[in-house]
Design a protein around this motif. Sequence first.
Motif, PDB file in Angstrom:
ATOM      1  N   LYS A 170       0.831  -1.205   0.000  1.00 41.08           N
ATOM      2  CA  LYS A 170       0.000   0.000   0.000  1.00 41.08           C
ATOM      3  C   LYS A 170       0.872   1.266   0.000  1.00 41.08           C
ATOM      4  O   LYS A 170       0.625   2.198  -0.759  1.00 41.08           O
ATOM      5  CB  LYS A 170      -0.918  -0.023   1.225  1.00 41.08           C
ATOM      6  N   LEU A 171       1.899   1.258   0.824  1.00 40.71           N
ATOM      7  CA  LEU A 171       2.792   2.414   0.899  1.00 40.71           C
ATOM      8  C   LEU A 171       3.609   2.575  -0.381  1.00 40.71           C
ATOM      9  O   LEU A 171       3.848   3.694  -0.836  1.00 40.71           O
ATOM     10  CB  LEU A 171       3.714   2.286   2.114  1.00 40.71           C
ATOM     11  N   TYR A 172       4.026   1.468  -0.970  1.00 35.88           N
ATOM     12  CA  TYR A 172       4.757   1.527  -2.237  1.00 35.88           C
ATOM     13  C   TYR A 172       3.878   2.142  -3.323  1.00 35.88           C
ATOM     14  O   TYR A 172       4.316   3.025  -4.068  1.00 35.88           O
ATOM     15  CB  TYR A 172       5.236   0.138  -2.662  1.00 35.88           C
ATOM     16  N   LYS A 173       2.631   1.688  -3.431  1.00 35.04           N
ATOM     17  CA  LYS A 173       1.716   2.219  -4.447  1.00 35.04           C
ATOM     18  C   LYS A 173       1.521   3.725  -4.250  1.00 35.04           C
ATOM     19  O   LYS A 173       1.510   4.486  -5.224  1.00 35.04           O
ATOM     20  CB  LYS A 173       0.370   1.504  -4.391  1.00 35.04           C
ATOM     21  N   TYR A 174       1.372   4.129  -3.005  1.00 33.96           N
ATOM     22  CA  TYR A 174       1.195   5.555  -2.715  1.00 33.96           C
ATOM     23  C   TYR A 174       2.449   6.336  -3.109  1.00 33.96           C
ATOM     24  O   TYR A 174       2.363   7.390  -3.748  1.00 33.96           O
ATOM     25  CB  TYR A 174       0.896   5.756  -1.223  1.00 33.96           C
ATOM     26  N   THR A 175       3.609   5.815  -2.745  1.00 39.07           N
ATOM     27  CA  THR A 175       4.874   6.488  -3.058  1.00 39.07           C
ATOM     28  C   THR A 175       5.052   6.596  -4.563  1.00 39.07           C
ATOM     29  O   THR A 175       5.431   7.654  -5.086  1.00 39.07           O
ATOM     30  CB  THR A 175       6.063   5.723  -2.426  1.00 39.07           C
ATOM     31  N   PHE A 176       4.784   5.506  -5.272  1.00 36.33           N
ATOM     32  CA  PHE A 176       4.935   5.492  -6.723  1.00 36.33           C
ATOM     33  C   PHE A 176       3.970   6.476  -7.381  1.00 36.33           C
ATOM     34  O   PHE A 176       4.348   7.249  -8.256  1.00 36.33           O
ATOM     35  CB  PHE A 176       4.708   4.079  -7.270  1.00 36.33           C
ATOM     36  N   LYS A 202       9.817   7.970 -10.418  1.00 37.74           N
ATOM     37  CA  LYS A 202       9.068   6.707 -10.518  1.00 37.74           C
ATOM     38  C   LYS A 202       9.995   5.519 -10.801  1.00 37.74           C
ATOM     39  O   LYS A 202       9.863   4.469 -10.184  1.00 37.74           O
ATOM     40  CB  LYS A 202       7.976   6.795 -11.574  1.00 37.74           C
ATOM     41  N   SER A 203      10.924   5.683 -11.694  1.00 35.37           N
ATOM     42  CA  SER A 203      11.868   4.614 -12.017  1.00 35.37           C
ATOM     43  C   SER A 203      12.719   4.257 -10.803  1.00 35.37           C
ATOM     44  O   SER A 203      12.968   3.079 -10.527  1.00 35.37           O
ATOM     45  CB  SER A 203      12.766   5.045 -13.182  1.00 35.37           C
ATOM     46  N   LEU A 204      13.139   5.269 -10.064  1.00 31.86           N
ATOM     47  CA  LEU A 204      13.949   5.022  -8.866  1.00 31.86           C
ATOM     48  C   LEU A 204      13.149   4.312  -7.786  1.00 31.86           C
ATOM     49  O   LEU A 204      13.668   3.434  -7.100  1.00 31.86           O
ATOM     50  CB  LEU A 204      14.510   6.342  -8.328  1.00 31.86           C
ATOM     51  N   VAL A 205      11.892   4.679  -7.642  1.00 34.63           N
ATOM     52  CA  VAL A 205      11.027   4.039  -6.647  1.00 34.63           C
ATOM     53  C   VAL A 205      10.846   2.566  -7.004  1.00 34.63           C
ATOM     54  O   VAL A 205      10.932   1.692  -6.140  1.00 34.63           O
ATOM     55  CB  VAL A 205       9.664   4.772  -6.549  1.00 34.63           C
ATOM     56  N   GLU A 206      10.622   2.278  -8.289  1.00 29.82           N
ATOM     57  CA  GLU A 206      10.491   0.890  -8.732  1.00 29.82           C
ATOM     58  C   GLU A 206      11.768   0.096  -8.462  1.00 29.82           C
ATOM     59  O   GLU A 206      11.716  -1.028  -7.959  1.00 29.82           O
ATOM     60  CB  GLU A 206      10.194   0.828 -10.232  1.00 29.82           C
TER      61      GLU A 206
END
Length: 130
Positions: A59-65, A73-77
């Motif tokens: 959930k937090l990853y989706k929010y961050t992305f 976005k690429s760095l978050v992935e």
Amino acid sequence: MKLFIQGIVLCCAGLSMQSFALGYSKKFEVCMRSVSNQTEGIKKCQIKELKIQNKRVKKLYKYTFKNANPIEKSLVEQMQSKWYQQRERACNLTDKKPRNYTVNHSSCALQMTLSHADMLEVRSGNKVLK
């Protein structure tokens, strides 16, 4: 008047603590108190909590992305992918099914997942879970 102000301060502090959901769930704390050092019981508690924390990470990853700018976005992935790889190596998670983990595997995976979820939550400004 002094008591009234102290009461308001305590209420505000309580509300701010409630909205910041870092750490283990209440269910985990209750579960661990009820098993009293039984290895299989501890493992079951850890696996249940691992599922909760994995959902929290997703959930937090989706929010961050979603809230990252196009360059980030690429760095978050990449960060998320590297973290999963690191957790698998560090905890020796050769089996993908948590029910097959040993207590050591589940403990390691839980600690790393909890830390990652806490980091993502702090980074998001705690805007996701409430």
